[in-house]
Design an enzyme around this catalytic site. Structure first.
Site, short mmCIF file in Angstrom:
data_model
loop_
_atom_site.label_atom_id
_atom_site.label_comp_id
_atom_site.label_asym_id
_atom_site.label_seq_id
_atom_site.Cartn_x
_atom_site.Cartn_y
_atom_site.Cartn_z
NE ARG A 147 -3.63 0.36 2.54
CZ ARG A 147 -3.67 1.06 3.58
NH1 ARG A 147 -2.74 0.73 4.44
NH2 ARG A 147 -4.16 2.24 3.64
CE LYS A 165 2.17 -4.81 6.41
NZ LYS A 165 1.74 -3.88 5.92
NE ARG A 183 3.61 6.32 11.37
CZ ARG A 183 4.01 5.01 10.96
NH1 ARG A 183 3.71 3.76 11.46
NH2 ARG A 183 4.41 5.17 9.47
C1 BTN Z 1 0.82 -3.68 2.22
O1 BTN Z 1 1.52 -2.54 2.12
O2 BTN Z 1 0.54 -4.08 3.58
C2 BTN Z 1 0.20 -4.71 1.19
C3 BTN Z 1 0.93 -5.57 0.70
C4 BTN Z 1 0.18 -6.54 0.00
C5 BTN Z 1 1.49 -7.56 -0.72
C6 BTN Z 1 0.61 -8.61 -1.67
S1 BTN Z 1 1.87 -9.76 -2.17
C7 BTN Z 1 0.60 -10.50 -3.21
C8 BTN Z 1 -0.03 -9.10 -4.15
N1 BTN Z 1 0.85 -8.80 -5.14
C9 BTN Z 1 1.31 -7.56 -5.02
O3 BTN Z 1 2.10 -6.84 -5.72
N2 BTN Z 1 1.01 -7.09 -3.89
C10 BTN Z 1 0.17 -7.96 -3.05
#
Ligand code: BTN
Length: 334
Positions: A132, A198, A331
């Site tokens: 994100r 996380k 946060r």
């Molecule tokens: C975040 O920032 O917390 C979200 C992360 C999401 C990662 C997943 S891995 C599978 C899918 N493909 C990506 O490029 N991103 C999501």
């Protein structure tokens, strides 16, 4: 399976690379000579291939007189075994693809023409895994889970506000839930935490008519066997699913696909409401003083759970306010 993109003679080199990884996946030592025999290539060619595994983030240990190994081994994804392990009602509703290598499983789904309904993509590695707020998602080969599911909703983008929260509930269910792992929690809108670190993230993307038929990609990344060396590149405290379940990547992938597909069916029927109480049980910031910021604004208050749409309820000096998802960050205030 999608081939790797390396080498002057891509077909053979890519096949050799994949076979080499498969041979070394058991974590045992293999001599260069034996590897060469199995692959039908010279020892020098084996050495060349081994060096390329480094570029994939696959660490190979070399010990004189014993050979080469991947310390700890790798559990590679097995598409057929996964499909066989899915309950018939889930298997009927999805088309499962497992890739060796892709830029991002979300992008792979988005690049499909036609309906995305039930498309499920897992990859051994993402070269441009996305998180994100423009962040990247660390996605080394043969470790963790990178999963995307395509779905279609009729009823507009607003209906989808709670979707990423419901995905969080589905991921927690797949991991065994709160009853088994008290440290599991969800941080609004969609971080999956283990003991405050996380463990996974969710990236929901949509296209189509914002007030009608939308095509959605639900992207999920779960750390599972990340490894300390790769983990050093993550810019926040992180956790690993192997801290709570050692059943393996394939098993966890099947659990994730099952829970996400079931959740999507229920969400299509009833929206976020049936997931709200369970989400609130996992709420990492409930009753804590928090700061919610976007690029332009920041609001402070006490987090009071979420509403039926999945918006955060914030108690401020002015009373109860709701904060909607999107590009916000939450946060705990200090
Ligand atoms: C975040 O920032 O917390 C979200 C992360 C999401 C990662 C997943 S891995 C599978 C899918 N493909 C990506 O490029 N991103 C999501």
């Amino acid at each position: 399976m999608a081939p790797f993109n390396y080498g002057a003679n891509p077909m053979n080199e890519n096949m050799n690379e994949r076979m080499l990884i498969s041979l070394l996946a058991d974590g045992q030592f293999h001599s260069g000579e034996k590897l060469g025999e199995r692959l039908g290539i010279s020892r020098a060619a084996v050495w060349k291939q081994l060096r390329k595994l480094d570029d994939l983030g696959v660490a190979v240990e070399s010990v004189k007189g014993r050979g080469y190994r991947i310390p700890g081994g790798l559990e590679l994804l097995d598409r057929d075994a996964m499909v066989a392990a899915l309950a018939p009602n889930i298997a009927r509703g999805c088309v499962l693809t497992v890739l060796d290598d892709t830029s991002s499983t979300n992008d792979w789904i988005k690049s499909r023409t036609g309906s995305w309904q039930g498309l499920v993509c897992l990859a051994e590695r993402q070269t441009s895994g996305r998180g994100r707020r423009g962040r990247s998602w660390v996605s080394p080969f043969g470790r963790n889970l990178y999963l995307s599911v395509g779905w279609e909703f009729d009823g507009g983008a607003a209906l989808l506000e709670g979707l990423s929260l419901a995905v969080g509930v589905a991921v927690c269910r797949a991991l065994g839930g709160r009853r088994e792992h008290a440290g599991l929690s969800l941080k609004w809108p969609n971080d999956i935490l283990l003991s405050g670190r996380k463990l996974g993230g969710i990236l929901v993307e949509l296209q189509g008519d914002p007030s009608g038929l939308c095509q959605v990609v639900v992207g999920i990344g779960v750390n599972y066997g990340m490894g300390e060396t790769t983990g050093e590149t993550i810019d926040q405290p992180w956790a690993d699913g192997r801290e709570i379940t050692t059943t393996g990547r394939n098993h966890l992938a099947v659990r994730l696909v099952t829970e996400v597909m079931s959740m999507l069916a229920e969400f299509t029927r009833s929206g976020f409401t049936p997931f709200r109480d369970e989400w609130c049980d996992y709420d990492a910031t409930r009753d804590l003083a928090v700061r919610v910021s976007t690029a332009a604004t920041a609001r402070e208050g006490v987090a009071r759970g979420v509403d039926d749409q999945g918006a955060l309820i914030l108690e401020t000096d002015k009373g109860l306010e709701t904060v909607h998802g999107g590009e916000v960050s939450l946060r705990v205030a200090r």
